[in-house]
Every structure is written in C-alpha cells, then in structure tokens.
Scaffold this active site. Structure first.
Site, PDB file in Angstrom:
ATOM      1  N   ARG A 114      27.398  56.460 -73.769  1.00  0.00           N
ATOM      2  CA  ARG A 114      27.051  57.658 -74.247  1.00  0.00           C
ATOM      3  C   ARG A 114      27.850  58.815 -73.907  1.00  0.00           C
ATOM      4  NH1 ARG A 114      23.696  55.312 -70.311  1.00  0.00           N
ATOM      5  NH2 ARG A 114      23.432  56.350 -68.487  1.00  0.00           N
ATOM      6  N   GLU A 135      23.254  42.889 -80.852  1.00  0.00           N
ATOM      7  CA  GLU A 135      23.065  43.415 -82.330  1.00  0.00           C
ATOM      8  C   GLU A 135      24.583  43.480 -82.810  1.00  0.00           C
ATOM      9  OE1 GLU A 135      21.947  44.675 -79.656  1.00  0.00           O
ATOM     10  OE2 GLU A 135      19.885  45.166 -79.967  1.00  0.00           O
ATOM     11  N   HIS A 142       8.161  71.454 -91.864  1.00  0.00           N
ATOM     12  CA  HIS A 142       7.138  70.981 -92.797  1.00  0.00           C
ATOM     13  C   HIS A 142       6.414  69.681 -92.368  1.00  0.00           C
ATOM     14  CE1 HIS A 142       7.767  73.812 -95.955  1.00  0.00           C
ATOM     15  NE2 HIS A 142       9.177  73.851 -95.455  1.00  0.00           N
TER      16      HIS A 142
HETATM   17  O1  F6P Z   1      21.642  50.718 -74.975  1.00  0.00           O
HETATM   18  C1  F6P Z   1      22.164  50.206 -73.765  1.00  0.00           C
HETATM   19  C2  F6P Z   1      23.679  50.198 -74.152  1.00  0.00           C
HETATM   20  O2  F6P Z   1      24.164  49.305 -72.888  1.00  0.00           O
HETATM   21  C3  F6P Z   1      24.174  51.584 -74.095  1.00  0.00           C
HETATM   22  O3  F6P Z   1      24.319  52.193 -72.784  1.00  0.00           O
HETATM   23  C4  F6P Z   1      25.455  51.194 -74.925  1.00  0.00           C
HETATM   24  O4  F6P Z   1      26.202  52.414 -75.281  1.00  0.00           O
HETATM   25  C5  F6P Z   1      24.919  50.293 -75.734  1.00  0.00           C
HETATM   26  O5  F6P Z   1      23.962  49.527 -75.016  1.00  0.00           O
HETATM   27  C6  F6P Z   1      26.053  49.365 -76.379  1.00  0.00           C
HETATM   28  O6  F6P Z   1      26.822  48.881 -75.465  1.00  0.00           O
HETATM   29  P1  F6P Z   1      28.346  48.031 -75.668  1.00  0.00           P
HETATM   30  O7  F6P Z   1      29.028  49.385 -75.860  1.00  0.00           O
HETATM   31  O8  F6P Z   1      28.653  47.732 -74.616  1.00  0.00           O
HETATM   32  O9  F6P Z   1      27.859  47.368 -76.886  1.00  0.00           O
END
Ligand code: F6P
Length: 537
Positions: free
Chosen positions: A268, A213, A384
């Site tokens: 996290r 992403e 609500h």
């Molecule tokens: O959602 C899975 C994960 O590995 C998370 O633990 C992490 O925060 C996120 O993807 C983003 O990972 P990165 O910081 O390596 O892009």
C-alpha cells in the site's frame, strides 16, 4: 511541552479538555475567534489544509502535539527513512521514502546502499515505457503494443489505478490502459473486451506472486493470449513486477521482463516503486518523476516543519482526536473531482489495512478506539447519496473534502468553480447548520450543524501535486500508527483469511474432505452444503 509529562498524563489532560470543549459548538468557536479560518489552517507544500471546522481549539492542538512528541513520532520517521526495521512484527524496514530520495543519497539496508538498485530499476522502467510510448515495443507477431492491461490487487492495484485515473489528462492518447483486480471472471472478460492479443501486454503486479486473485487472472490472461498467438510468443506479452523473481519466472515471465519490488516496500506504500510502471507508461517518465518530486517535498516537510504548519502531523492529530476522544468511528473522504474517484478506495486500503489493528505496542489510554472506518465518494455524487445522513443523521461523521482551484482545461473553469462552491457550501452547512436568518425553519428543515470537516485545497491536479497528496496520506497514516502504538506496515488479519480460503476452496472442489470444515463450525458447514445444492439447481 513539559518533558516530565508522559503519554498517559497527556492523554488524561486531553480527556479533561474534551469534556470542557464539548460544551462549545463550532458556531461559538467561530464567533469567539473571527480569524479562526487562518488560525487553524496551514500551507503545506502547494496544499492549503484547513482544520478550522474541526471541533478543536488551540489547547487541543497543543495537547495533541505533546502527545505526538511523547510518542517520539519524529524519531520513528527518521528511523523509517534511514532503513531501520520499523515494521516490528516482521523485522523489516519500510523504506518507501528511499524511492524518491536524491539519487546521491546513501540509505543502507543490511549494510547495502539501496539507492543504486532503485536507480537501476527506474532506468529500466524508463526505457520500457518509452519503448511502448514510441510504438517501438513489438508483440510476438511484430505488431506494436498499444494496450496495457494491469493485473494485481490491493496495494498492487489501488495506488496506480487511483493515480492513473487522477492524471488521465496527462495520459498517452494512443495507449489503451485498463486495470483488472477481481477473481470474478466477468471483470477480466469486460476488461479484455475489444482488445487484440497481438497488441496487448499484461503487467502483472504482485509482491509475493502468491496472491490467488492475481495468479488466476494471469492464468486466464495466458489462455487468452495462447488462443491467438500461441505459447511460443507469449512471454513477449507478459511483464512481472514482483519481489519474487523465481515464482514469476516459474509461471512463464522472462527474467528481462521482470521489474523488482524490494522486500522493504509495503504494497500500500508502493506507488513510487516499480509498481508505478503502468502509471509511467501512461503519463511518461518525466511526469512520473514530477510525481516523485512532489512526494519527496512532503517527505522533507513532514520531517522539518514545526507542528503548527506540519500538515501531515495536523491531519493525523485530527484523526486521533476524532476517533479516540470524540469517539467518531468513521470518516468520509469526499474528493470534489471525478478524476479522484478512486481516492476513497485507495485511502480505505492505506488507512484501514495499516491502522485496523487491536494489537498494540503499548495500550496507553486509547481503549479500543483506534483506527477509523474510511469510506466515501466523489462530492457531487455523494451529495445526492449519503450527505443527508452527514447533515441530519443521528451519528456524527467527520468528513474530509478535497478540492482543486483550477480545471485541467481553462475553458471548463466555470464547472470547476461550481465544484468548489458545492464543497464550500457543504462544509459550511455541516459546521454551522442552517443560517441564522432562517431560524423560523420547521424542525425537519433545520440543520443543527456542529459536524466537523477538514478541507484540503490544491491549485491544480498535476503529477507534482498528486505526489504531495499521496505522501501526505502515507505519512499521516504512519504517524497515527506511531501515536496509537499500532504497526502500520503489517496485515496479519488479511493473511489469515487468505489461508482459510485456500482450505475451503480445496473442499468445494472436492479435493479435500469435509472433515476439516465440520471441525471448524456448523455455520460454515451449512453454508458449504447450501452452496453445493444451489450449484446444482
Ligand atoms: O490485501 C492483502 C495484501 O497482502 C495487500 O497488503 C497487498 O497489497 C495485496 O494483498 C496484494 O499482495 P501481492 O502484491 O503480494 O499480490
């Protein structure tokens, strides 16, 4: 605690106790102890934590505290804060607490003190954010940078997004900060709407620099920049926050524009690291360090307070009681503050990615009742939407409400009072049901009550108090992991989904053959076929 009792014996006692206690309702518990509100509440830092509306009595808390002791929670926290490899599946430390430790501390990882490199990163972050805040950071065409777009997902997005929104009234008024995490192209289009590439920088946060992403977002951001300022000057508009310098530089980020995310910080748990850069740009270094001081205070209190007043431990024990003994699989998180609107999403990742695991060190007697589903929304909106279910639904859903006594603006205190009135009214109705004078209510209007909730009340939403809240949530999650025997620091479930997606995408784009998919299963095969048909409509 009787030192001869092991974890399984304590679990059996808790189960026996649950059976006895289930005959009592919250109304009875309140009637039997007129001062229950004080007996089951505590001050923790600047927070007031009230668990008196949970289905517990003093024996519950004593037995749960025994369970924490038998699970060696304190030792685990000491090991974690000392840099020992508490993330056992990856043999790594989880050292987020070092980020807010005193600058004169010494915390060793593989024999090297990590504090000097933390200080160095903070100094670099401070310089960089002051430069933007004072209008001195110039883009490729010499125009000052006035917009910051944060790209990243999961732990590389939710902490800073939540905190940025929470502290919006501390934000620099002339800097436009936006966040984008989704691979859905609509999101980046909307995020960039109205921005000028000459005055915009992208802060790309990815510990691995491998997350699909984020890499797609970065590529699209680069195209957007290239169109107006050309390839040459682009690097002035790209900042990387990562544990993988090499991958970041290969993708066009200059060494000097990289801020290090150490390997020992989990995504996290990373808000207090360089992942907080965008927040620092927004609220300024002084307020950012106030946030870290709040976290440090709770780090310290979590280790030092006795269990009766240890907010971290008490919240974790309630989570364990509700999930593993009362069998409530979900928990609603309800902040009575619009600024805290991202709290449910942030806690969803923190708690579900940390605790949603069926692999455990030792199974003990918890069966499969480990880790809760976290969901929720801000208080007035939630009232609500889903509160009807909370009050009269066929399932009991424990709730955690968060409130603040003071408005950010004294002139608006009246509305702040209404928010708290709503919070209190809901917890009261959940616990005690319809009031006794109205006993002649028809069945459909009657609320039985006996639905548990916790209230966390803070004086005001400031960086120092937000820091306390975040550290409280972090440690509570870790403590629950220790008691349940779950590793709170890995996420193998998510990792495997990621690699399957890579294979499927190759096939959708017809780079690889459908053979692997065919071998996988008939459902995926059919869905892929339909996807391709619909694509051509
Ligand atoms: O959602 C899975 C994960 O590995 C998370 O633990 C992490 O925060 C996120 O993807 C983003 O990972 P990165 O910081 O390596 O892009």
């Amino acid at each position: 605690m009787d030192p001869s009792r092991n974890k399984n014996q304590i679990l059996s006692s808790l189960e026996e106790h649950r059976k006895r206690l289930s005959e009592k309702s919250l109304i009875e518990l309140f009637n039997n102890d007129p001062d229950r509100g004080s007996h089951f509440s505590t001050t923790f830092g600047d927070l007031w934590i009230d668990i008196s509306k949970q289905l517990i009595d003093s024996t519950t808390i004593d037995l749960l505290a025994d369970l924490a002791e038998a699970s060696k929670v304190n030792q685990f926290l000491l090991d974690m804060m000392a840099g020992n490899p508490v993330n056992w599946s990856e043999q790594k430390p989880a050292l987020h607490t070092a980020l807010r430790a005193s600058r004169d501390s010494k915390i060793l990882v593989e024999g090297i003190n990590v504090i000097p490199s933390i200080s160095e990163t903070f100094e670099k972050m401070e310089d960089f954010s002051q430069c933007i805040r004072s209008g001195k950071l110039l883009g490729a065409t010499g125009a000052p940078i006035t917009s910051v777009v944060a790209l990243g997902i999961g732990g590389s997005n939710l902490g800073s997004l939540m905190a940025y929104k929470a502290l919006s009234n501390f934000s620099h008024k002339d800097i436009d900060i936006r966040f984008c995490s989704s691979i859905d192209p609509v999101e980046l289009d909307q995020t960039l709407d109205g921005l000028d590439p000459e005055t915009t920088i992208f802060v790309i946060t990815s510990k691995s620099f491998n997350t699909k992403e984020t890499l797609v977002l970065m590529e699209n951001a680069k195209k957007w920049l290239e169109y107006s300022i050309g390839i040459e000057g682009m690097s002035k508009h790209l900042v990387g926050i990562t544990g993988s310098r090499e991958k970041a530089t290969n993708l066009g980020i200059e060494e000097t524009m990289i801020f290090d995310l150490p390997d020992w910080v989990g995504g996290r748990f990373s808000l207090s690291s360089a992942a907080g850069l965008v927040l620092m740009i927004s609220i300024g270094p002084t307020e950012f360090f106030h946030l870290l001081s709040g976290m440090k205070e709770i780090d310290h209190k979590t280790l030092s307070e006795p269990f009766e007043s240890n907010g971290t431990l008490l919240l974790s024990l309630i989570d364990i009681w509700n999930r593993s003994f009362l069998n409530y699989p979900t928990m609603a998180v309800v902040p009575y503050s619009s600024q805290m609107s991202y709290l449910p999403a942030y806690l969803q990742q923190l708690m579900m990615e940390s605790l949603g695991k069926n692999i455990r060190k030792e199974r003990h007697g918890f069966g499969n009742s480990v880790g809760s589903v976290i969901w929720g929304a801000t208080g007035t909106e939630g009232q609500h939407a889903f509160f009807q279910f909370l009050h009269q639904g066929t399932d009991v859903i424990p709730c955690e409400m968060l409130g603040f006594s003071n408005s950010y603006d004294q002139a608006l205190q009246g509305q702040q009072n209404s928010l708290f009135a709503n919070l209190l009214a809901q917890t009261e109705a959940l616990a005690l049901g319809s009031s006794t004078e109205k006993e002649d209510l028809t069945p459909d209007r009657k609320l039985e009550g006996n639905r548990p909730s916790t209230v966390i009340l803070a004086p005001k939403l400031t960086p120092f108090i937000l820091g306390q809240l975040i550290a409280l949530y972090e440690h509570r999650t870790v403590v629950s992991g220790v008691i349940w025997g779950v590793n709170p620091f890995d996420q193998w479930g998510v990792e495997s989904g990621k690699s399957i997606a890579i294979d499927i995408e190759l096939e959708i784009n017809e780079i690889s053959s459908s053979e692997t998919m065919t071998k996988r299963n008939s459902s995926s095969e059919k869905l892929l076929e339909k996807f391709k048909i619909f694509r051509n409509i």
